[in-house]
Each structure stands twice: as C-alpha cells, then as structure tokens.
Design an enzyme around this catalytic site. Structure first.
Site, short mmCIF file in Angstrom:
data_model
loop_
_atom_site.label_atom_id
_atom_site.label_comp_id
_atom_site.label_asym_id
_atom_site.label_seq_id
_atom_site.Cartn_x
_atom_site.Cartn_y
_atom_site.Cartn_z
N GLY A 209 -3.01 -5.57 -2.06
CA GLY A 209 -2.77 -6.23 -3.34
C GLY A 209 -1.28 -6.48 -3.52
O GLY A 209 -0.52 -6.56 -2.56
N GLY A 210 -0.90 -6.55 -4.80
CA GLY A 210 0.51 -6.82 -5.11
C GLY A 210 1.45 -5.79 -4.52
O GLY A 210 2.65 -6.04 -4.35
N GLY B 296 20.17 -31.06 19.48
CA GLY B 296 20.38 -30.35 18.22
C GLY B 296 20.40 -28.85 18.44
O GLY B 296 21.12 -28.11 17.74
N ALA B 297 19.63 -28.39 19.42
CA ALA B 297 19.56 -26.96 19.67
C ALA B 297 20.91 -26.41 20.14
O ALA B 297 21.27 -25.27 19.86
CB ALA B 297 18.47 -26.64 20.68
C1 HXC Z 1 -6.45 5.80 -8.68
C2 HXC Z 1 -7.19 6.04 -6.54
C3 HXC Z 1 -6.82 4.72 -6.23
C4 HXC Z 1 -6.22 3.95 -7.26
C5 HXC Z 1 -7.66 5.60 -4.48
N1 HXC Z 1 -7.71 6.53 -5.42
N2 HXC Z 1 -7.13 4.46 -4.94
N3 HXC Z 1 -7.00 6.57 -7.75
N4 HXC Z 1 -6.05 4.52 -8.47
N5 HXC Z 1 -5.83 2.71 -7.04
C6 HXC Z 1 -8.22 7.91 -5.28
C7 HXC Z 1 -9.71 7.99 -5.11
O1 HXC Z 1 -10.33 8.04 -6.36
C8 HXC Z 1 -9.85 9.30 -4.35
O2 HXC Z 1 -9.72 10.36 -5.26
C9 HXC Z 1 -8.63 9.32 -3.47
O3 HXC Z 1 -7.70 8.44 -4.08
C10 HXC Z 1 -8.90 8.84 -2.07
O4 HXC Z 1 -9.61 7.62 -2.13
P1 HXC Z 1 -10.89 7.32 -1.24
O5 HXC Z 1 -11.49 6.07 -1.75
O6 HXC Z 1 -11.75 8.54 -1.18
O7 HXC Z 1 -10.20 7.15 0.18
P2 HXC Z 1 -10.60 6.13 1.34
O8 HXC Z 1 -12.05 6.13 1.55
O9 HXC Z 1 -9.69 6.49 2.47
O10 HXC Z 1 -10.21 4.69 0.78
C11 HXC Z 1 -8.87 4.36 0.48
C12 HXC Z 1 -8.81 3.03 -0.29
C13 HXC Z 1 -9.74 3.07 -1.51
C14 HXC Z 1 -9.23 1.91 0.65
C15 HXC Z 1 -7.35 2.81 -0.67
O11 HXC Z 1 -9.48 4.26 -2.24
C16 HXC Z 1 -9.56 1.91 -2.42
O12 HXC Z 1 -10.08 0.83 -2.16
N6 HXC Z 1 -8.87 2.17 -3.55
C17 HXC Z 1 -8.66 1.14 -4.54
C18 HXC Z 1 -7.69 0.14 -4.03
C19 HXC Z 1 -7.36 -0.91 -5.06
O13 HXC Z 1 -8.18 -1.79 -5.36
N7 HXC Z 1 -6.23 -0.72 -5.72
C20 HXC Z 1 -5.72 -1.62 -6.69
C21 HXC Z 1 -5.12 -2.77 -5.88
S1 HXC Z 1 -4.37 -3.95 -6.89
P3 HXC Z 1 -10.35 11.80 -4.99
O14 HXC Z 1 -10.16 12.53 -6.27
O15 HXC Z 1 -11.78 11.59 -4.66
O16 HXC Z 1 -9.58 12.39 -3.87
C22 HXC Z 1 -2.84 -3.43 -6.96
C23 HXC Z 1 -2.03 -4.30 -7.81
C24 HXC Z 1 -0.59 -4.07 -7.64
O17 HXC Z 1 -2.43 -2.49 -6.43
C25 HXC Z 1 0.05 -5.13 -8.42
C26 HXC Z 1 1.53 -5.15 -8.28
C27 HXC Z 1 2.11 -6.27 -9.02
#
Ligand code: HXC
Length: 510
Positions: free
Chosen positions: A169-170, A404-405
């Site tokens: 993502g971002g 040019g290069a």
């Molecule tokens: C809060 C999160 C989290 C998040 C993971 N966790 N991502 N908690 N916010 N964004 C937590 C889970 O709940 C879990 O907690 C622990 O971290 C590990 O995650 P798992 O899913 O069990 O691990 P894994 O299977 O290895 O998968 C990792 C992952 C997945 C692929 C990163 O967790 C995931 O898809 N997370 C969401 C990603 C996402 O969509 N993020 C937002 C992106 S947008 P526990 O308590 O069970 O250990 C963004 C915008 C930024 O970031 C913008 C900037 C301008």
C-alpha cells in the site's frame, strides 16, 4: 532505590520481549531475524542507544487500550557502523504486525529529524502490515509525516531502506523516496496493491513474490537496488555500503586505509579492447583492475545491465563509477540504462562523491518501443544529471563514443574535468558503415568504392586524435597506466570548486 532500579530493568525486559515468545518463534520459523536482532547485526556491538523504548500507543478504539506493548512495534535509536554514527528504525512484526500507528510514526519521525540535524545517515528496516487498521486516519497522518521527513532528508543525509517482510500500500512510498532499497529474497515484498486486488481489478493471477518480490524489483521494475539471500547478508551489505558514503551532504566521503599501489601497472589492459570493433569485452574487468583491492560495490547489478553503476575506492577514497557495458546491447544507452545512471550520478553529486565514467557507447538504442516510451525524456535525464553535477568528473573512452551518446557520457562539453581516451577510442557522429551509407548512397552498388570510403572514414575518425586536436580529449593514455592516471586526476581535483547559478530548484525532465 533498589526497587526503582529493578523496575527499570523489568520495564526494559518487557520492551525487549516485543510481541512475546510465540510471535518471536513464528518470526524465526520464517527464517528471519526479529527487529531487535536485526539492529544488533547492523550496528557495531554495544553501540546502540535506543530511544522511546517505553512509548506506547494512545488508541482507545476496538478495545486497544487493553493491549499495549512498550515501544509500539518499532525499535528506534542510533549507533555506529565501523565507528561512524547512523540512525536506525526497525519495525517489529511481532507487535501488531509491525503496523504503523500514530506513536510508531512519531518515533520514526524523531530519529529522522535527529539524523537531519546531526548529519548522519538513516537506515530503515521495514517489516510491517502497513497502516494500523484500528487507528484509521491517525495512522495515515503518521505515514504522511514520515514521507515529509524523507523528502526533507533527501540530499541531506543518505537514506537506506531494507525491506525484510511485507511493505504494501502507501507504505511503499517511504522507501521509494530513499536513496537505496535492499530486499531479501523470498521473505520480503513491496507493492501498491496486492495479488488479491490485482486479481479483482485486472483479472491477472500472480503470487506476492512474482508481483513484488526481491527478484521482480531488482530485475524488472528497478524499484530495489539489490537482493540478498537472507537478513544477515542484507544487513552486512548495508554496513559495507555505509563505509563508502559520507555521513551527510556537507562532509566529504570517508577515507579508508588502502593496501594497493596507486602506480600499479595493468599490462592486460593493453589488450582488453578486441581488434574487431563489434566484439564485446567485459567492462567490469576494467573497473576491477582500476579499483583499490578490486573492490566494486555494484548498484542495480541485475537491471539495465548495459550500464554499470557502483562505488569503488581510489587511494582509499570513494568514487562513483558509471560504465557502458559492451557485453549487453553493445553498451547502447536506452531508457532503463539512462534512468539507472542518471539517478546514480545525482546521488553522487548530492553527496560530493567524485564520478568516474568509462565509455564504450555506440549510441542510443533505436526502436519504436524506445521512442513511444519516451527515450527522449529519459535520455535527457542522464544528460541533465551529468551537466548539473559539480563534483570532480573524470572520464575515459575505451572504444566507441558516437553521436549524442558521446556528449551525454560526461563529455568535456558537460564540464568534464579530465577526459581521457585510450588509443583504441573512436569518437565520431556515428560508426563507419552508417556514415558511409548516408554520405555515399549513390555508390552503394559498388562494393569496391564503398570499401575505400569505409577505410577513409575509419582512418580519419576511428581514433581519439581528432577530438584530442580540438582539446575535447585532454590526453590519450596507455591502457596499462590507467589506474595511475586516474588516481592522479582525482587527487588533483580534491579542492575543485564549481557551483551552478542560484535557483529555487531545477526542473529535471521527469
Ligand atoms: C493492525 C495488523 C495489521 C495492520 C497485521 N496486523 N497487519 N494489525 N493493523 N495493518 C496484525 C494481525 O492482526 C496479527 O495480529 C499480526 O499482525 C500478524 O498478522 P498475520 O495476518 O497473522 O500475519 P501474516 O499471515 O504473516 O500476514 C501478514 C500480512 C497481513 C500480509 C501483512 O497481516 C495483512 O494483510 N495485514 C493487513 C495489511 C493491510 O491491508 N494493511 C493496510 C495497507 S494500506 P496477532 O495479534 O494475531 O498477532 C496502508 C496505507 C498506508 O498501509 C497509506 C500511507 C499513505
């Protein structure tokens, strides 16, 4: 008193445990290190000073007030690498998946601001699920603050990102604005939208590794600069890179002890360029033979292989090298190689690193796809980068420098300081055949006359002396003496002063 001391130790131990034993074991089971172990490998032993170890989030949504971890998913602080100061943050996947909360962002921003103020590089180790979902817009604001600091730090202190887990993502845009991105094979990925969204929107089926893994980003997209086998190797290579770089834009690059003779003769270089003009040879051999102890730190080794970029040392001092590679696409400049080299030249110029350019270039790559994709704009990036650079610039034409290069590749006309050529250099508007086919079109049916024209053209232009007569080449040097001549050239340029006219900022063709 004893109780207070014990409480401090207990609190520290709690912070060191991150998200707990189970999650640490899960991290190890993936074959990766924890955030804290990564810092320990990166930084000189015993030199790490941690900040904000006890800081925790302020979120009260979704029952979050009941789950707090001191440190809030990122370890920040400073330490030294071979005795030189660096600022570090390392995201802890064991705490809420390393996700970025408001306070997590504040911790990163604090060390970014200290690094800018104190003039030291920032190394960010990324391993995060992105924005902390429970915090909503507060987390997005935190990202924006980190981005803003990345922008302010750019060109002031070196910024290095190491991707050691998810970065999606971002969140990708913070590393994207840093100077170098390193990835770990099979355990890190970067993408703006993941495989599931891609499938929904475009119907393309792709794995996370194919979409944004280390191989993809070092060979296809050029987002990343190097890929390593594991966390350990990646961190050791960051240490090696830091040894080449100045701490900030007001300092000169470091001078290291060296154990190589600056007058070392390399007789093998006398025959590096083959007798047949279209036969390739490996430009990397020349780089290795010039460098102190044959040490070449290559940047973007697997992308646009028709140009080589990286750091060497001459007399213990860092020099950025840009070199055409005749082994790939005959060393032609194309969109990818122009972008790769332009960014490297600009990095060197921003951080006062002198530039050595090794030239064997038959021109820009012709083709519809190149023109449609904007070779004009992208080629101009390299021209622009060389022309605006004020650091010492030494170049050497080994063979072809056409059209040019010739101008683009650090020529005298772009304020090149010392422009050398080997006796095998050919400096012309184009190669002999192309030129003769244009000038003597009416004679093309007569092979004998054309052969004569070719030989006349080669006699006149297939050498460095026409350019040398005009002063565009400062000297024609013996290949075997190249290291000595180039070391002496850079030594004489150590007090070079050159500046560009005042401007708010430039407008490089993007
Ligand atoms: C809060 C999160 C989290 C998040 C993971 N966790 N991502 N908690 N916010 N964004 C937590 C889970 O709940 C879990 O907690 C622990 O971290 C590990 O995650 P798992 O899913 O069990 O691990 P894994 O299977 O290895 O998968 C990792 C992952 C997945 C692929 C990163 O967790 C995931 O898809 N997370 C969401 C990603 C996402 O969509 N993020 C937002 C992106 S947008 P526990 O308590 O069970 O250990 C963004 C915008 C930024 O970031 C913008 C900037 C301008």
């Amino acid at each position: 008193m004893q109780d207070i001391l014990e409480e401090l130790e207990a609190r520290r131990n709690q912070a060191r445990r991150g998200g707990g034993r189970k999650r640490i074991d899960a991290q190890h089971a993936k074959g990766t290190l924890t955030a804290r172990e990564r810092v320990e490998v990166l930084i000189d032993e015993g030199s790490f000073e941690e900040f904000d170890m006890f800081k925790s989030h302020r979120c009260t949504e979704f029952g979050m007030e009941k789950t707090k971890y001191p440190g809030d998913g990122v370890i920040t602080g400073w330490g030294t690498i071979n005795g030189r100061i660096v600022y570090v943050f390392s995201q802890d996947f064991t705490v809420f998946g390393g996700s970025l909360s408001e306070t997590h962002a504040e911790k990163i921003c604090k060390i970014q601001e200290m690094a800018i103020r104190n003039g030291a590089p920032i190394i960010g180790i990324n391993d995060s699920g992105g924005a902390r979902i429970q915090e909503g817009v507060a987390s997005l604001a935190g990202y924006a603050d980190v981005f803003q600091n990345n922008i302010l730090a750019s060109g002031v202190v070196p910024q290095i990102s190491v991707i050691m887990g998810p970065c999606a993502g971002g969140a990708v845009y913070s590393p994207a604005m840093t100077d170098f991105i390193f990835m770990v094979k099979d355990s890190s990925y970067m993408f703006v939208t993941g495989p599931d969204v891609v499938k929904t929107v475009t119907n393309e089926v792709v794995t996370a590794e194919e979409l944004g893994g280390a191989k993809t980003h070092t060979s296809k997209s050029s987002v990343a600069d190097a890929a390593f086998e594991n966390d350990m190797e990646a961190l050791m290579e960051v240490r090696r890179l830091i040894d080449f770089l100045p701490l900030n834009n007001r300092e000169k690059p470091p001078v290291r002890p060296f154990f190589d003779d600056i007058t070392r003769e390399e007789r093998s270089l006398d025959s590096l360029v083959p007798d047949t003009p279209n036969k390739p040879y490996d430009m990397k051999e020349l780089i290795l033979k010039l460098a102190d102890e044959a040490d070449f730190y290559e940047i973007q080794e697997n992308f646009a292989k028709n140009i080589l970029t990286g750091f060497i040392r001459l007399e213990g001092r860092t020099v950025g090298v840009v070199a055409n590679q005749p082994m790939v696409l005959a060393g032609c400049l194309d969109i990818d190689s122009a972008r790769k080299a332009a960014r490297f030249v600009r990095f060197c110029d921003a951080f006062a690193i002198p530039i050595l350019t090794l030239i064997d270039v038959p021109g820009f790559l012709p083709g519809v796809s190149q023109e449609y994709a904007g070779i004009i704009k992208h080629g101009a990036k390299l021209l622009y980068a060389y022309g605006e650079a004020t650091v010492p610039k030494v170049s050497l034409i080994t063979r072809k420098a056409y059209g040019g290069a010739y101008v683009v590749m650090a020529s005298k006309h772009l304020r090149g300081d010392y422009n050398y050529a080997w006796p095998t250099a050919e400096i012309a508007v184009m190669g002999a055949r192309g030129a003769v086919e244009i000038l003597y079109r009416s004679e093309l049916g007569d092979p004998e006359r054309i052969a004569g024209r070719l030989s006349d053209y080669e006699d006149r232009f297939a050498n460095p002396f026409v350019a040398a007569e005009k002063g565009f080449i400062d000297d024609v040097i013996m290949p075997r003496n190249t290291r000595k001549r180039i070391c002496r050239a850079f030594a004489s340029l150590r007090s070079k002063r050159l500046s560009n006219p005042w401007k708010r900022h430039d407008n490089i063709p993007l």
